[in-house]
Design a protein around this motif. Structure first.
Motif, PDB file in Angstrom:
ATOM      1  N   PRO A  65       0.808  -1.238   0.000  1.00 34.50           N
ATOM      2  CA  PRO A  65       0.000   0.000   0.000  1.00 34.50           C
ATOM      3  C   PRO A  65       0.836   1.281   0.000  1.00 34.50           C
ATOM      4  O   PRO A  65       0.385   2.308  -0.493  1.00 34.50           O
ATOM      5  N   GLU A  66       2.052   1.217   0.538  1.00 37.82           N
ATOM      6  CA  GLU A  66       2.912   2.400   0.561  1.00 37.82           C
ATOM      7  C   GLU A  66       3.817   2.383  -0.666  1.00 37.82           C
ATOM      8  O   GLU A  66       5.029   2.217  -0.573  1.00 37.82           O
ATOM      9  N   SER A  67       3.203   2.529  -1.811  1.00 37.56           N
ATOM     10  CA  SER A  67       3.948   2.517  -3.077  1.00 37.56           C
ATOM     11  C   SER A  67       3.655   3.795  -3.855  1.00 37.56           C
ATOM     12  O   SER A  67       2.584   4.391  -3.714  1.00 37.56           O
ATOM     13  N   ILE A  68       4.632   4.191  -4.662  1.00 40.53           N
ATOM     14  CA  ILE A  68       4.505   5.377  -5.502  1.00 40.53           C
ATOM     15  C   ILE A  68       4.324   4.908  -6.944  1.00 40.53           C
ATOM     16  O   ILE A  68       5.097   4.077  -7.443  1.00 40.53           O
ATOM     17  N   HIS A  69       3.302   5.418  -7.589  1.00 43.12           N
ATOM     18  CA  HIS A  69       2.999   5.003  -8.958  1.00 43.12           C
ATOM     19  C   HIS A  69       3.453   6.081  -9.937  1.00 43.12           C
ATOM     20  O   HIS A  69       3.114   7.255  -9.785  1.00 43.12           O
ATOM     21  N   THR A  70       4.244   5.678 -10.910  1.00 41.37           N
ATOM     22  CA  THR A  70       4.623   6.581 -12.004  1.00 41.37           C
ATOM     23  C   THR A  70       3.918   6.099 -13.279  1.00 41.37           C
ATOM     24  O   THR A  70       3.172   5.112 -13.246  1.00 41.37           O
ATOM     25  N   ILE A  71       4.155   6.769 -14.366  1.00 38.57           N
ATOM     26  CA  ILE A  71       3.511   6.382 -15.628  1.00 38.57           C
ATOM     27  C   ILE A  71       3.940   4.980 -16.046  1.00 38.57           C
ATOM     28  O   ILE A  71       3.136   4.188 -16.528  1.00 38.57           O
TER      29      ILE A  71
END
Length: 207
Positions: A65-71
């Protein structure tokens, strides 16, 4: 996403000693540039390390859940990073401060053994200064006001008083200075050793 990027990450030098705290944004930059690896606590008490591509693969395989989403990809926010080339430690001992003396003596009068609020404690020279007593870890103790008044300008023996514990210089261990209001992540506990640093005391304290 911004809240994840601003979260705190513990920084270890390459000797696995805590030396700093940075934001997740800075940690990911160091990871991407190859200056750091992510440290992950394994289930068996061991620690795994990941470079950027390995951590990216791990983040894809085990969503968190503690993730960063990029393109193009998503990456988990690290909690501990290990600097690849940095092995410097602060060249310091525990500073000789009023706060650290209170910490060493547990806010306890070293003559009567009673715990007090710090405002009700003095710092006492065991051997008085005008008798040659130095202002050092080994000659300064916490003393309540009644005991301090009773002892006055005497040695404990002369005043018929006894120290409950011989004063010593605290042992220094590798540490990271942390804001005490900071929430510490569970994964930090193995590496973190809190220490308190204030202005060093001079010859202007106590009787």
């Amino acid at each position: 996403m911004n809240s994840f990027l601003n979260q705190h990450v513990l920084v270890l030098n390459r000797l696995w000693q805590a030396v700093n705290i940075c934001t997740a944004r800075r940690a990911l930059t160091l990871l991407f540039e190859g200056h750091a690896h992510v440290v992950l606590d394994g289930q068996d008490g061991s620690f795994q390390t990941f470079n950027f591509s390995q951590w990216q693969d791990f983040s894809e395989q085990q969503p968190h859940p503690e993730s960063i989403h990029t393109i193009s990809f998503k990456i988990r926010v690290p909690r501990v990073i290990l600097l690849v080339m940095f092995d410097r430690l602060p060249k310091k001992e525990v500073k000789f401060t009023r706060h650290n003396i209170f910490e060493r003596d547990n806010n306890t009068c070293q003559y009567c053994g009673t715990v007090f609020d710090r405002k009700d404690l003095n710092l006492d020279h065991v051997i008085p200064r005008d008798r040659g007593g130095p202002t050092t870890w080994e000659n300064i103790v916490c003393s309540c006001i009644p005991c301090n008044t009773r002892k006055a300008n005497h040695t404990p023996y002369e005043a018929g008083m006894h120290l409950i514990r011989k004063p010593k210089r605290p042992k220094w261990r590798p540490f990271v200075q942390v804001n005490l209001g900071l929430n510490h992540h569970d994964s930090w506990k193995h590496f973190l050793d809190l220490a308190y640093w204030n202005v060093e005391l001079g010859e202007d304290i106590g009787p």
